[in-house]
Design an enzyme around this catalytic site. Structure first.
Site, PDB file in Angstrom:
ATOM      1  CE  LYS A   1       1.105   4.735   8.086  1.00  0.00           C
ATOM      2  NZ  LYS A   1       1.223   3.588   6.853  1.00  0.00           N
TER       3      LYS A   1
ATOM      4  CE1 TYR B   1      -3.893   2.716   0.994  1.00  0.00           C
ATOM      5  CE2 TYR B   1      -2.300   3.150   2.635  1.00  0.00           C
ATOM      6  CZ  TYR B   1      -3.095   3.650   1.709  1.00  0.00           C
ATOM      7  OH  TYR B   1      -4.173   4.756   2.121  1.00  0.00           O
TER       8      TYR B   1
ATOM      9  CG  ASP C   1       6.203   4.132   0.887  1.00  0.00           C
ATOM     10  OD1 ASP C   1       6.209   4.399   1.875  1.00  0.00           O
ATOM     11  OD2 ASP C   1       4.469   3.694   0.643  1.00  0.00           O
TER      12      ASP C   1
END
Ligand SMILES: *Cc1c(COP(=O)(O)O)cnc(C)c1O
Length: 427
Positions: A266, A143, A238
């Site tokens: 994050k 994702y 990523d």
């Protein structure tokens, strides 16, 4: 009496689609009523009914030093008192950029944004602008946020055009994305043999954390690096989840792979909206205002978010931080595995740094298909039984879990013994 969680959820559903602002929060995967949180402190969170939980979600990763760490809270308060935002440069952004470039050697230049979605979307546009090519490759089960070109699943047959995985994504956009199997090195080699010179970028989670947790095979990462270099494609790691989560140098340091571009989010925002993308100087210089690739943001580099991130990144640089974090995650996965084994339950678990995966299956999955083959019903039962006992796991069998530096050995022991009670009466 209905619970406050239930009352809030009922009311929310009238004004917010599904009652939530991000789908996984709705508990659709595990069933039941989502918890509405009132506060967090260290390793614990409290829901709207005042019930306390040991938190293994940590806001999906950012709370690596625990909730409300006094130094993070103070940094946010101090920054807020100086102004919530200017839409103009600040010294704190420079400090953040310099720190990121110092900690991650593959970062020569970096730009701050406000979410992981924005970071990956911008990195892909940049890779396309840099190479003059359109095609991107991603891997099933990874994702990268919800921009159109990344909400794509494999078409029938490995090398067909991608299909939208969300309504509203035009087929024409999805067709520019090729979706391959994670860890499938021969599949990757075939794709590059066929279309390597058309590929602008390959984007990959260096540890997959959005299909439960799947670790990369070393040869897979090596092949990615080699093929991208040979064909002039941009390798985007990523690291929105893995950055400052699996080690101080991210997954790239942990596995020794150098990306051309990388994305962060994050942990680097410490719980507030801060994210980044960056990498090779020659590529980053294609960005506006230096180059022709446009990218912008009113809130980019927001001083309060940057302050939370800087305070968090200062704490994670403490000597021994990642050794302890990794040990906690390992104690948890080993404890759960031993308990399941004792009771004859088909279960396994693993961790990388401060992230972990739990699987109701005989062996550790290495691909999306193997993750999908795990016993989802068993996970859902386990999830609710643990919730009952005050342990908050991610409300889906397809998400990684997280420990924080605020968790103690005693927290882990309590969690393992809660699981042991559940496993002892498991049928
Ligand atoms: C969470 C995540 C994103 C998206 O970040 P948001 O801040 O939710 O937009 C992108 N990539 C990975 C690997 C993630 O884990």
């Amino acid at each position: 009496m209905t619970s406050h969680n239930q009352q809030l959820f009922d009311a929310s559903q009238k004004v917010i689609p599904g009652g939530v602002n991000s789908p996984v929060r709705a508990f659709r995967s595990v069933g039941g009523t989502p918890l509405f949180f009132r506060r967090g402190q260290g390793a614990y969170v409290w829901d709207a009914d005042g019930k306390q939980y040991t938190d293994y979600v940590g806001s999906w990763g950012p709370m690596i030093v625990g909730h409300c760490h006094p130094e993070v809270v103070r940094a946010v308060q101090d920054a807020a008192a100086q102004g919530l935002g200017f839409g103009a440069p600040t010294a704190a952004e420079l400090e953040m950029a310099e720190l990121l470039c110092k900690l991650l050697p593959s970062l020569e230049m970096v730009r701050l944004v406000s979410s992981g979605t924005e970071a990956t979307m911008s990195a892909i546009r940049l890779a396309r602008g840099f190479t003059g090519r359109s095609r991107i490759i991603k891997f099933e089960g990874c994702y990268h946020g919800h921009s159109d070109g990344l909400l794509v699943k494999a078409g029938s047959g490995a090398l067909t055009f991608g299909q939208p995985s969300s309504s509203g994504v035009p087929a024409e956009i999805a067709a520019l994305t090729t979706v391959l199997d994670y860890n499938d090195t021969p599949g990757l080699e075939r794709a590059f043999a066929e279309m390597g010179k058309e590929v602008a970028a390959v984007i990959v989670e260096p540890v997959a954390g959005n299909m439960n947790l799947v670790t990369p095979k070393p040869e897979f990462l090596q092949a990615l690096r080699k093929l991208c270099t040979e064909c002039g494609a941009v390798l985007i790691l990523d690291e929105v989840m893995t950055g400052f989560r699996v080690s101080l140098k991210g997954a790239q340091g942990h596995y020794g792979i150098k990306p051309d571009l990388l994305t962060l989010g994050k942990v680097m925002g410490g719980g507030l909206p801060a994210a980044a993308f960056g990498g090779r100087r020659d590529i980053m210089q294609c960005l506006a205002p230096l180059g022709a690739v446009y990218q912008a943001g009113t809130l980019s580099g927001n001083p309060v978010a940057v302050a939370a991130g800087l305070a968090t990144l200062k704490l994670v640089q403490t000597e021994g931080f990642y050794d302890r974090l990794s040990k906690l995650a390992q104690q948890l996965t080993e404890g759960l595995t031993a308990s399941a084994k004792k009771h004859g339950i088909s279960f396994c678990a693993q961790s990388v740094g401060g992230m972990f995966g739990l699987y109701f299956s005989k062996s550790l999955p290495t691909s999306y298909a193997e993750v999908m083959a795990c016993d989802k019903e068993a996970f859902n039962r386990f999830f609710h039984a643990m919730l009952d006992k005050g342990v908050y796991l991610a409300p889906s069998a397809f998400e990684a879990g997280f420990v924080s530096f605020a968790h103690t050995d005693a927290d882990i022991e309590t969690t393992v013994s809660a699981a042991d009670k559940i496993f002892s009466s498991w049928k």
